[in-house]
Design an enzyme around this catalytic site. Structure first.
Site, PDB file in Angstrom:
ATOM      1  N   ASP A  26       0.842  -1.196   0.000  1.00  0.00           N
ATOM      2  CA  ASP A  26       0.000   0.000   0.000  1.00  0.00           C
ATOM      3  C   ASP A  26       0.878   1.247   0.000  1.00  0.00           C
ATOM      4  OD1 ASP A  26      -2.019   1.820   0.396  1.00  0.00           O
ATOM      5  OD2 ASP A  26      -2.348   1.308   2.510  1.00  0.00           O
ATOM      6  N   ASN A  28      -0.157   4.441  -0.808  1.00  0.00           N
ATOM      7  CA  ASN A  28      -0.789   5.708  -0.409  1.00  0.00           C
ATOM      8  C   ASN A  28      -1.446   5.654   0.969  1.00  0.00           C
ATOM      9  OD1 ASN A  28      -3.081   4.237  -0.864  1.00  0.00           O
ATOM     10  ND2 ASN A  28      -3.908   5.550  -2.477  1.00  0.00           N
ATOM     11  N   ASP A  30      -3.976   4.026   2.307  1.00  0.00           N
ATOM     12  CA  ASP A  30      -5.431   3.994   2.536  1.00  0.00           C
ATOM     13  C   ASP A  30      -5.911   2.614   2.968  1.00  0.00           C
ATOM     14  OD1 ASP A  30      -5.173   2.555   0.208  1.00  0.00           O
ATOM     15  OD2 ASP A  30      -6.645   3.699  -0.943  1.00  0.00           O
ATOM     16  N   ASP A  34      -1.954  -1.048  -3.860  1.00  0.00           N
ATOM     17  CA  ASP A  34      -2.098  -0.298  -5.116  1.00  0.00           C
ATOM     18  C   ASP A  34      -0.913  -0.574  -6.046  1.00  0.00           C
ATOM     19  OD1 ASP A  34      -0.093   1.315  -3.842  1.00  0.00           O
ATOM     20  OD2 ASP A  34      -1.720   2.362  -2.795  1.00  0.00           O
ATOM     21  N   ASP A 103      -4.610  -9.944 -15.579  1.00  0.00           N
ATOM     22  CA  ASP A 103      -5.842 -10.731 -15.626  1.00  0.00           C
ATOM     23  C   ASP A 103      -6.748 -10.147 -16.705  1.00  0.00           C
ATOM     24  OD1 ASP A 103      -7.838 -12.608 -14.400  1.00  0.00           O
ATOM     25  OD2 ASP A 103      -6.503 -12.407 -12.672  1.00  0.00           O
ATOM     26  N   ASP A 206      -9.482 -15.279 -17.061  1.00  0.00           N
ATOM     27  CA  ASP A 206     -10.409 -15.701 -16.013  1.00  0.00           C
ATOM     28  C   ASP A 206     -11.505 -16.617 -16.571  1.00  0.00           C
ATOM     29  OD1 ASP A 206     -11.309 -15.151 -13.195  1.00  0.00           O
ATOM     30  OD2 ASP A 206     -13.099 -14.456 -14.244  1.00  0.00           O
ATOM     31  N   GLU A 261      -7.691 -19.965 -16.940  1.00  0.00           N
ATOM     32  CA  GLU A 261      -8.275 -20.636 -15.777  1.00  0.00           C
ATOM     33  C   GLU A 261      -9.353 -21.586 -16.292  1.00  0.00           C
ATOM     34  OE1 GLU A 261     -10.508 -19.724 -11.535  1.00  0.00           O
ATOM     35  OE2 GLU A 261     -10.994 -18.546 -13.306  1.00  0.00           O
ATOM     36  N   HIS A 323      -5.810 -16.952  -4.958  1.00  0.00           N
ATOM     37  CA  HIS A 323      -6.703 -16.057  -4.198  1.00  0.00           C
ATOM     38  C   HIS A 323      -8.101 -16.640  -4.020  1.00  0.00           C
ATOM     39  CE1 HIS A 323      -7.689 -15.584  -8.351  1.00  0.00           C
ATOM     40  NE2 HIS A 323      -8.764 -14.888  -8.034  1.00  0.00           N
ATOM     41  N   ASP A 324      -8.328 -17.861  -4.481  1.00  0.00           N
ATOM     42  CA  ASP A 324      -9.666 -18.459  -4.400  1.00  0.00           C
ATOM     43  C   ASP A 324      -9.771 -19.616  -3.409  1.00  0.00           C
ATOM     44  OD1 ASP A 324     -10.848 -16.810  -6.321  1.00  0.00           O
ATOM     45  OD2 ASP A 324     -10.225 -18.100  -7.975  1.00  0.00           O
TER      46      ASP A 324
HETATM   47  C1  GLC Z   1     -12.273 -16.752 -11.171  1.00  0.00           C
HETATM   48  C2  GLC Z   1     -11.486 -15.905 -10.211  1.00  0.00           C
HETATM   49  C3  GLC Z   1     -12.346 -15.636  -9.022  1.00  0.00           C
HETATM   50  C4  GLC Z   1     -13.595 -14.902  -9.465  1.00  0.00           C
HETATM   51  C5  GLC Z   1     -14.306 -15.657 -10.563  1.00  0.00           C
HETATM   52  C6  GLC Z   1     -15.306 -14.788 -11.246  1.00  0.00           C
HETATM   53  O1  GLC Z   1     -12.547 -18.010 -10.651  1.00  0.00           O
HETATM   54  O2  GLC Z   1     -10.276 -16.530  -9.896  1.00  0.00           O
HETATM   55  O3  GLC Z   1     -11.675 -14.901  -8.036  1.00  0.00           O
HETATM   56  O4  GLC Z   1     -14.449 -14.728  -8.381  1.00  0.00           O
HETATM   57  O5  GLC Z   1     -13.422 -16.101 -11.561  1.00  0.00           O
HETATM   58  O6  GLC Z   1     -14.676 -13.851 -12.065  1.00  0.00           O
END
Ligand code: GLC
Length: 519
Positions: A26, A28, A30, A34, A103, A206, A261, A323-324
């Protein structure tokens, strides 16, 4: 990065590091990470030794799905900065020899995207067909039985203004784009060109398997009615779209690459998304992500993956966290296992994807109910990265999510100071990988080993490495005739010494033959 005697493109030899921009750094103050924060930490990533970055979305978004609901594909959300910040980041990354992938979210937009605002305005709208609309049944029924992700709600929402249902595989605020409409395909190609022109090295696409739909939109068996991962798992038309995407990428110099993905849990099916080398460059292959930390499970996942992908000349990918899903440090239950898993991840044949913070051995944050923000329940693995020991851990304000456990001890600062840390293990692994053509590109073969161990060798024109992973909580023996030096040990024990045939509890080793290994 090209290997002598090989024409491997950068994305086959690279280790890719995933950054979730909200939680990385981060600048800035907040409380939300970023782009300038990322730029400020590039030297650290170079020190660590990764080759490429993948940034999760930083585009304009109402943030219902934290950026995977895009309202403008060609602009930066003010919370992350602006396009100049992006250009500065890209330039700074390239100046350091790092590749940058971003992405691309082609299967759905935000409901606040001007395209959808226009589409829903009236049935006569020019962009009506950019999304998937259906009438209600005669008794007001839903168009079919599909259910969206994150909940068991229908994948259809009724738009009272225009009197039809629209399809959304995820949230109602993420309407599915209709790729059957040629203008949608053209518009999404334009997005690719916009970023290619700016200089990005590639894309993570994605849920790309979602762009092709069954034209009949027919109801399916109830047990498989959830759109992701079941309904659009592998429509023939998706491959046509992918070939046209690949043709576009191929017109740009510099091996611009796309990793898709593919939330499909059959590696053979995943392999089809590489086409005949004319579709995706790489596809995520998630079955190993869900393997328990047990030798037979991993052996099976590795064999299935290499069996499904290699013969088709489809370059595999490996991932343990993103991140999922809960972090593998959390899933595997202790640091020793997570360390051994790092050795595994970075010595398989294929491109490894690291998820920021795994190199710190971060566990998922415990997020109190009042702080939960993600509709998909994924807050824990998205906790901010602690940079320093001090309170605030290098972040100006209170971050948007709570800290992961032991944030001070797990901080970058604390671990850079400690040669025995997980961070230093990752650094040694990345250095060993970079120095060895066998580890980056070599052939892969399992070697015989007693129960509880997995052992393999990697070979590339005279360069050779052996890898030993102990999945058990007790010492095991793997006797070797040849003399080997321990190049990297997951717990640091015995490094640079002659291998003595013993593998400690949950220990994993990279062994380097001290004289040419026998074939
Ligand atoms: C993919 C992403 C996930 C998102 C989903 C909808 O699975 O990795 O984080 O919620 O697509 O875009």
């Amino acid at each position: 990065m090209e290997e002598e005697g090989s024409s491997a493109p950068w994305w086959q030899t690279a280790v890719v590091y995933q950054i979730y921009p909200r939680s990385f750094a981060d600048a800035n103050g907040d409380g939300v990470g970023d782009l300038a924060g990322i730029t400020s930490q590039l030297d650290h990533l170079v020190w660590l030794g990764v080759d490429a970055l993948w940034l999760s979305p930083f585009y304009r978004s109402p943030m219902k799905d934290f950026g995977y609901d895009v309202a403008d594909y060609c602009d930066v959300d003010p919370i992350f900065g602006n396009l100049e910040d992006f250009d500065a980041l890209l330039e700074a990354a390239h100046a350091r020899g790092l590749k940058l992938m971003i992405d691309w979210v082609p299967a759905h937009s935000s409901s606040e995207h001007p395209w959808f605002v226009d589409a829903r305005a009236s049935r006569q709208s020019d962009r009506r067909n950019w999304y998937v609309w259906r009438d209600a049944g005669p008794g007001g029924e839903l168009p079919n039985n599909w259910k969206c992700a994150f909940s068991d709600a229908p994948a259809w929402t009724f738009d009272a203004g225009s009197g039809q249902y629209y399809l959304h595989s995820f949230l109602a605020e993420q309407p599915d784009l209709n790729w059957e409409e040629p203008k949608v395909e053209a518009a999404m190609h334009e997005v690719l060109r916009f970023w290619l022109e700016r200089g990005v090295d590639g894309f993570r696409a994605d849920v790309i398997s979602n762009i092709g739909k069954d034209p009949a939109l027919a109801s399916v068996e109830e047990a498989r009615a959830k759109v992701p991962p079941f309904v659009f798992r592998n429509e023939p038309v998706t491959h046509e779209y992918l070939r046209r995407i690949r043709a576009l990428l191929d017109t740009w110099p510099g091996d611009r690459a796309m990793v898709g993905e593919i939330p499909v849990f059959d590696s053979k099916e995943v392999a089809t998304f590489y086409g005949a080398g004319d579709e995706l460059h790489m596809a995520f292959n998630f079955p190993p992500l869900y393997a328990p930390f047990e030798a037979p499970a991993w052996r099976e996942r590795i064999e299935v993956t290499t069996g499904a992908l290699d013969p088709r000349d489809a370059w595999p990918t490996w991932v343990l966290s993103n991140h999922d899903v809960p972090r593998h440090r959390t899933r595997y239950g202790n640091e020793a296992r997570a360390r051994a898993a790092a050795v595994l991840l970075l010595t398989l044949r294929g491109t490894p994807f690291l998820y920021m913070g795994e190199e710190l051995g971060l566990e998922d944050a415990l997020v109190p109910a009042a702080c939960k923000v993600d509709p998909g329940g994924r807050d824990g693995c998205r906790a901010p990265l602690p940079w320093s020991r001090a309170q605030g851990h290098g972040w100006g304000g209170t971050p948007w999510l709570p800290w992961p456990p032991d944030a001070a001890e797990r901080s970058v600062e604390a671990q850079r100071d400690d040669p025995g840390s997980m961070l230093h293990l990752y650094r040694r692994l990345l250095a060993a990988r970079r120095a060895s053509p066998a580890l980056r590109l070599g052939d892969f073969a399992f070697l015989e080993a007693p129960e509880g161990l997995l052992c393999w060798r990697r070979d590339f024109s005279g360069d050779c490495r052996f890898v030993v992973i102990n999945f058990e909580d007790r010492e095991l023996e793997w006797p070797q005739d040849d003399r080997h030096e321990v190049e990297v040990a997951s717990d640091g024990r015995g490094e640079s010494q002659v291998y003595d045939s013993r593998v400690g509890p949950h220990q994993a080793l990279i062994l380097k033959p001290t004289r040419p290994a026998r074939a």
